[in-house]
Design a protein around this motif. Structure first.
Motif, PDB file in Angstrom:
ATOM      1  N   VAL A   1       0.818  -1.211   0.000  1.00 26.33           N
ATOM      2  CA  VAL A   1       0.000   0.000   0.000  1.00 26.33           C
ATOM      3  C   VAL A   1       0.851   1.259   0.000  1.00 26.33           C
ATOM      4  CG1 VAL A   1      -1.739   1.291   1.311  1.00 26.33           C
ATOM      5  CG2 VAL A   1      -1.895  -1.199   1.156  1.00 26.33           C
ATOM      6  N   ASP A   2       2.013   1.198   0.624  1.00 29.03           N
ATOM      7  CA  ASP A   2       2.841   2.392   0.803  1.00 29.03           C
ATOM      8  C   ASP A   2       4.306   2.082   0.504  1.00 29.03           C
ATOM      9  OD1 ASP A   2       3.716   4.929   1.507  1.00 29.03           O
ATOM     10  OD2 ASP A   2       3.571   4.581   3.676  1.00 29.03           O
ATOM     11  N   PRO A   3       4.624   1.723  -0.744  1.00 32.94           N
ATOM     12  CA  PRO A   3       6.004   1.341  -1.067  1.00 32.94           C
ATOM     13  C   PRO A   3       7.004   2.477  -0.878  1.00 32.94           C
ATOM     14  CG  PRO A   3       4.689   1.619  -3.069  1.00 32.94           C
ATOM     15  CD  PRO A   3       3.734   1.662  -1.915  1.00 32.94           C
ATOM     16  N   GLY A   4       6.533   3.727  -0.929  1.00 28.80           N
ATOM     17  CA  GLY A   4       7.427   4.861  -0.731  1.00 28.80           C
ATOM     18  C   GLY A   4       7.551   5.293   0.710  1.00 28.80           C
ATOM     19  N   ASP A   5       6.919   4.564   1.624  1.00 31.54           N
ATOM     20  CA  ASP A   5       6.967   4.858   3.060  1.00 31.54           C
ATOM     21  C   ASP A   5       6.564   6.300   3.372  1.00 31.54           C
ATOM     22  OD1 ASP A   5       7.275   4.212   5.741  1.00 31.54           O
ATOM     23  OD2 ASP A   5       9.400   4.772   5.775  1.00 31.54           O
ATOM     24  N   VAL A   6       5.494   6.747   2.712  1.00 29.86           N
ATOM     25  CA  VAL A   6       4.984   8.097   2.997  1.00 29.86           C
ATOM     26  C   VAL A   6       4.507   8.189   4.441  1.00 29.86           C
ATOM     27  CG1 VAL A   6       3.227   9.801   2.386  1.00 29.86           C
ATOM     28  CG2 VAL A   6       4.344   8.455   0.600  1.00 29.86           C
ATOM     29  N   MET A   7       3.780   7.173   4.891  1.00 31.73           N
ATOM     30  CA  MET A   7       3.255   7.231   6.256  1.00 31.73           C
ATOM     31  C   MET A   7       4.352   7.086   7.303  1.00 31.73           C
ATOM     32  SD  MET A   7       0.250   8.027   5.593  1.00 31.73           S
ATOM     33  CE  MET A   7      -0.273   8.180   7.308  1.00 31.73           C
ATOM     34  N   GLY A   8       5.532   6.679   6.876  1.00 32.18           N
ATOM     35  CA  GLY A   8       6.669   6.676   7.775  1.00 32.18           C
ATOM     36  C   GLY A   8       7.115   8.071   8.165  1.00 32.18           C
ATOM     37  N   LEU A   9       6.637   9.088   7.435  1.00 30.91           N
ATOM     38  CA  LEU A   9       6.946  10.482   7.782  1.00 30.91           C
ATOM     39  C   LEU A   9       6.104  10.964   8.970  1.00 30.91           C
ATOM     40  CD1 LEU A   9       6.967  11.902   4.141  1.00 30.91           C
ATOM     41  CD2 LEU A   9       8.974  11.603   5.613  1.00 30.91           C
TER      42      LEU A   9
END
Length: 485
Positions: free
Chosen positions: A471-479
């Motif tokens: 769902v979030d391969p770019g790790d946006v929610m990791g921000l």
């Protein structure tokens, strides 16, 4: 105890004045992320509000029930639609800007819903829609449960939501959700039938058990790892008058209330009945705050009699609306303290706490909340597995530890002390025969941020990480903060 309450209120007021006098210089934004805030203001519709320090809505946006959870962001952004949330998410993703998403702001974990970057407030997502045909309610992610109960009251229906005043819908639901109605209907996640989700790629989707079963599973307890939820669709059930409220007891009443609590937990099987017995340490005094609930205008004889027979200090217990009962909770008493939660999973309860050794520091308030539920509550879920609880074949009631203090210089000390107290309680319960407590996954909404991911999600961690990768391969929610997969 009344005197201590008055003294605490005065101390908190003085502390708040001192903090407000100093925070702009010491904690205010330093301009690092100002270009991102300006870009959001310029590239989004006028209905997406952007506020800076000094504006009342800025300070309302970053506020939290626990002052230790407050961070001073560069700006507060209030989108008004899911598409606008997507636009903001696209900008922070492209610029790799740390951000936060706040619904009600009841988390005691610093950084879980706060940031020094862009603070996204869900305040404009404040609508409740009841659908009689489907017997569901669409609930905006910016609401607190009080608002939801008030909106549904004219229809004579309710949802499975928060038990005390001021708790936000979004974080509570995404973490699992224990309710006054849980004995009858399960956790809040067991009653969600759809999520309106802004995915990390900024697309807006409705997630159901049919549309994306794996993502639907992950949103049921997986917190903010898969995007930003803007709306929840919840099952409803009929709701009439209820009975209950809060009673307080001084030190002399503790043995009798403890015995009554143990008897209630062991013997009461009526799913309409529920309690929270909280042992409170205020300064050097100790007492009990007891919340009682019965889903009907009059409880059957015998369920609460042993509690009501104990001489009380104060009592606000009556037949009332569900909303009135929720508002009777004394949580505002600790609003503004620096505070921290930790959960202990238990089968049986003890009043042993050991908080007295900390009361000579700046700590003002310590509480240990006994929250007994029926052992079959996990069976109410008919939609399959959920990210929380990790396993539904092993039931343990949540026991919540809360420490409150004033000085930011002692944040680390008291956060560590909460965990020390939890470890001592686990050791005591283990010595009494309650086995494998260390292997039980913790309730995410009560778990300290210092807990490893494996302690919160256990065997579900690999599946959650795989879902996160899809769902979030770019790790946006990791921000954003929180327990991260």
């Amino acid at each position: 105890m009344v005197a201590y309450r008055a003294q605490l209120a005065l101390t908190l007021l003085a502390s708040a004045i001192q903090v407000s006098a100093n925070t702009k210089l010491e904690l205010g934004p330093r301009g690092i992320f100002d270009p991102v805030c300006k870009r959001i203001r310029e590239e989004t519709p006028d209905s997406t509000e952007v506020y800076y320090i000094g504006h009342p809505k800025y300070h309302k946006g970053i506020s939290h029930w626990s002052s230790a959870s407050v961070q001073y962001s560069e700006c507060v952004v209030e989108p008004s639609t899911a598409a606008e949330v997507g636009h903001v998410l696209n900008i922070v993703s492209e610029t790799r800007t740390p951000f936060a998403v706040k619904g009600g702001g009841h988390s005691t974990n610093p950084g879980f819903s706060s940031t020094e970057g862009v603070h996204i407030s869900m305040a404009q997502f404040s609508e409740v829609k009841y659908d009689l045909a489907t017997e569901t309610a669409e609930v905006g992610a910016g609401l607190i449960w009080d608002d939801v109960y008030e909106a549904l009251e004219p229809y004579g229906v309710n949802v499975v939501g928060g038990r005390v005043h001021g708790v936000g819908v979004a974080g509570f639901t995404l973490g699992g959700g224990y309710s006054w109605k849980t004995n009858q209907y399960g956790l809040t996640v067991d009653t969600v039938v759809a999520y309106e989700l802004v995915k990390p790629d900024s697309s807006v989707v409705t997630v159901t058990a049919d549309s994306d079963p794996d993502l639907f599973w992950g949103l049921k307890g997986g917190l903010n790892n898969f995007g930003i939820v803007t709306k929840f669709t919840l099952k409803t059930h009929p709701q009439g008058e209820v009975w209950g409220g809060v009673a307080t007891y001084t030190r002399t009443g503790i043995p009798a209330i403890s015995a009554a609590t143990a008897a209630f937990s062991a013997n009461v099987t009526d799913p309409k009945a529920s309690i929270i017995t909280t042992y409170n340490y205020i300064g050097v005094d100790v007492g009990i705050s007891l919340l009682m609930f019965y889903d009907g205008p009059t409880p059957p004889a015998g369920i609460f009699d042993s509690f009501l027979a104990v001489p009380h200090l104060t009592k606000d217990v009556s037949t009332r609306s569900f909303l009135s009962l929720v508002k009777a909770s004394p949580v505002e008493f600790t609003n503004g303290l620096r505070s921290h939660f930790q959960m202990v999973p238990v089968l049986d309860y003890s009043s042993t706490t050991g908080a007295e050794s900390l009361t000579l520091r700046s700590g003002l308030f310590f509480s240990y909340a006994v929250e007994p539920f029926l052992p079959n509550i996990y069976a109410h879920n008919i939609q399959g597995e959920t990210a929380y609880p990790t396993a539904r074949d092993r039931f343990y009631s949540p026991f919540n530890i809360f420490f409150g203090w004033l000085s930011p210089l002692e944040d680390s000390t008291f956060q560590s002390s909460v965990l020390e107290s939890a470890r001592a309680l686990v050791a005591a319960a283990t010595s009494e025969g309650q086995s494998n407590l260390d292997s039980i996954s913790l309730y995410p909404n009560y778990a300290s941020s210092r807990m490893p991911l494996s302690q919160v999600y256990g065997a579900n961690v690999p599946r959650l990480r795989a879902l996160k990768g899809r769902v979030d391969p770019g790790d946006v929610m990791g921000l954003a903060g929180g327990f991260k997969f």
